[in-house]
Design an enzyme around this catalytic site. Structure first.
Site, PDB file in Angstrom:
ATOM      1  N   CYS A  73     -50.894   1.782  66.014  1.00 35.53           N
ATOM      2  CA  CYS A  73     -50.029   1.891  64.828  1.00 35.53           C
ATOM      3  C   CYS A  73     -50.578   2.907  63.828  1.00 35.53           C
ATOM      4  CB  CYS A  73     -49.890   0.522  64.158  1.00 35.53           C
ATOM      5  SG  CYS A  73     -48.942   0.579  62.627  1.00 35.53           S
ATOM      6  N   ARG A 133     -51.027   1.763  59.387  1.00 34.09           N
ATOM      7  CA  ARG A 133     -51.856   0.620  58.998  1.00 34.09           C
ATOM      8  C   ARG A 133     -52.455   0.674  57.601  1.00 34.09           C
ATOM      9  NH1 ARG A 133     -55.926   0.527  63.761  1.00 34.09           N
ATOM     10  NH2 ARG A 133     -55.045   2.558  64.305  1.00 34.09           N
ATOM     11  N   TRP A 193     -41.536  -0.183  58.481  1.00 27.35           N
ATOM     12  CA  TRP A 193     -40.360   0.693  58.403  1.00 27.35           C
ATOM     13  C   TRP A 193     -40.515   1.765  59.465  1.00 27.35           C
ATOM     14  CZ3 TRP A 193     -43.417  -0.246  53.970  1.00 27.35           C
ATOM     15  CH2 TRP A 193     -44.478   0.647  53.797  1.00 27.35           C
TER      16      TRP A 193
HETATM   17  N1  ARG Z   1     -40.679   2.640  68.398  1.00 28.09           N
HETATM   18  C1  ARG Z   1     -39.868   1.467  68.237  1.00 28.09           C
HETATM   19  C2  ARG Z   1     -38.411   1.872  68.026  1.00 28.09           C
HETATM   20  O1  ARG Z   1     -38.109   3.018  67.946  1.00 28.09           O
HETATM   21  C3  ARG Z   1     -40.336   0.608  67.070  1.00 28.09           C
HETATM   22  C4  ARG Z   1     -41.804   0.193  67.081  1.00 28.09           C
HETATM   23  C5  ARG Z   1     -42.315  -0.247  65.732  1.00 28.09           C
HETATM   24  N2  ARG Z   1     -42.189   0.785  64.732  1.00 28.09           N
HETATM   25  C6  ARG Z   1     -42.512   0.696  63.433  1.00 28.09           C
HETATM   26  N3  ARG Z   1     -42.276   1.709  62.655  1.00 28.09           N
HETATM   27  N4  ARG Z   1     -43.070  -0.400  62.943  1.00 28.09           N
HETATM   28  O2  ARG Z   1     -37.533   1.053  67.901  1.00 28.09           O
END
Ligand code: ARG
Length: 394
Positions: free
Chosen positions: A77, A80, A250
């Protein structure tokens, strides 16, 4: 298996759990600046609880800080820096599929917050008792259906959802067969069969894609949902596994522009965007894919901004990630990281993460772990759920 070995296994499990619990309580109480007396008292309590019952129950405070640590530790991620702001909703009391569905709808609404997206996790009860284990079958709480198509119908929707969509249809859900059908929530408790709950109309304010300069962009008919809420990972805190713990942040624009719309095994829209832009697709050397990617990503940023929905661009997110690393260093910790996941899927070499050759994955806990999705394992497989075996998607 003889009585003796069952017994031995159980006590090994108890020992392992006790040491995981001790490590977590020690780290957690230190970070929360509890006194030594408070920590020692809690450690003694936890040891006793595990000795008597084989397990222990987290306090609300431990659950909150443990979930935040799990985010902080997630090596994939980029976002963070904000780990400490994660809002933790304790839903361990939810017992029936209806109660779970209600809590999930609350999560969607609360996280969306009229567009000012809040990072939230809802934690349901632990997987200790397989007969009561809660299972969310969705990959994300909000996602579009996928239809493989046949000799009469062309394919439609998100190919990543094809299998899950087939399951929803089998359960009795009906979609329009189009590109952007919102899937229902699918929930099961213990060995009960899965049940589906539609997202109430109007709950999800989708964002139609337009472009700051290309006025014909809306002709592509693209849109996306505002909040990514990952619901197929287990949260592991101090030896306890929470198999249902959906969480969200987000979006970063490249997730939608580069991957969801750009990937050939997802919506595969680069050719359509290039055609709208009037680019020459007969040769790679026009860099038509790169130009289509760029305009698609600009459209995502522009449209979310216009709709008043939180989103971050990949340059800002990369800068924030570097600040996160510095912040961790000041705390005497190293930020665990997986380079291939942290570099953004557009112009990665223009971000500071590109040249970071020190990034490495550390075996940290608390953590989020992948599990096989319910679609892959079938409903009977509650044992798998409890163990939450690591399952790598790549
Ligand atoms: N990559 C995934 C999508 O496009 C979401 C994963 C989590 N992303 C985030 N910004 N928390 O749906």
């Amino acid at each position: 298996m003889t009585m003796n070995t069952t017994h031995q296994l159980q006590s090994e499990r108890t020992l392992e759990r006790t040491s995981q619990a001790e490590a977590f309580i020690t780290a957690c109480y230190q970070e929360m600046e509890k006194t030594e007396a408070e920590r020692e008292q809690r450690l003694a309590g936890v040891r006793e609880e595990i000795r008597l019952t084989g397990t222990y129950v987290h306090t609300a405070e431990e659950l909150t800080h443990g979930a935040r640590m799990a985010w902080r530790h997630n090596s994939r991620c980029i976002g963070r820096l904000f780990w400490h702001s994660l809002e933790v909703i304790d839903a361990r009391e939810a017992g029936t599929a209806e109660e779970v569905a209600e809590a999930l709808l609350h999560h969607v609404k609360h996280a969306y917050n009229g567009g000012r997206i809040r990072p939230v996790i809802t934690v349901f009860r632990s997987g200790e008792d397989p007969e009561r284990a809660i299972r969310i079958w969705n990959h994300q709480l909000i996602r579009y259906a996928g239809y493989p198509g046949d000799s009469e119908h062309p394919r439609a929707g998100d190919p990543a959802s094809d299998d899950f969509t087939a399951l929803c249809l089998k359960l009795g859900w009906q979609g329009s067969g189009g590109d952007f059908d919102l899937l229902p929530l699918v929930i099961s408790v213990g060995a009960e069969g899965p049940r589906w709950f539609p997202l109430p109309p109007g709950l999800v304010r989708e964002v139609p894609l337009s472009h700051p300069e290309i006025s014909r962009f809306p002709e592509l008919g693209l849109r996306w949902y505002p909040v990514p809420i990952v619901s197929d990972m287990c949260l592991e805190i101090g030896g306890i596994t929470y198999p249902a713990a959906p969480f969200n942040g987000w979006y970063m624009e490249t997730e939608i522009g580069s991957r969801n719309f750009g990937d050939t095994d997802r919506y595969n829209r680069l050719p359509a965007v290039a055609d709208l832009l009037g680019l020459d697709r007969s040769t790679n050397t026009t860099l038509w894919k790169d130009r289509a990617l760029l305009e698609l990503n600009r459209a995502v940023l522009h449209s979310f901004k216009q709709a008043g929905v939180s989103i971050v661009d990949h340059h800002t997110a990369a800068e924030q990630f570097v600040r996160f690393q510095q912040q961790e260093k000041r705390q005497g910790r190293e930020a665990s990281g997986k380079w291939g996941w942290l570099i953004p899927p557009m112009s990665p070499s223009s971000t500071p993460i590109w040249n970071d050759n020190k990034l490495r994955e550390l075996p940290l806990s608390p953590r989020f772990v992948y599990r096989k999705t319910a679609v892959q394992t079938g409903p009977e497989d509650t044992g798998q759920m409890r163990g939450c075996p690591f399952h790598s998607p790549d």
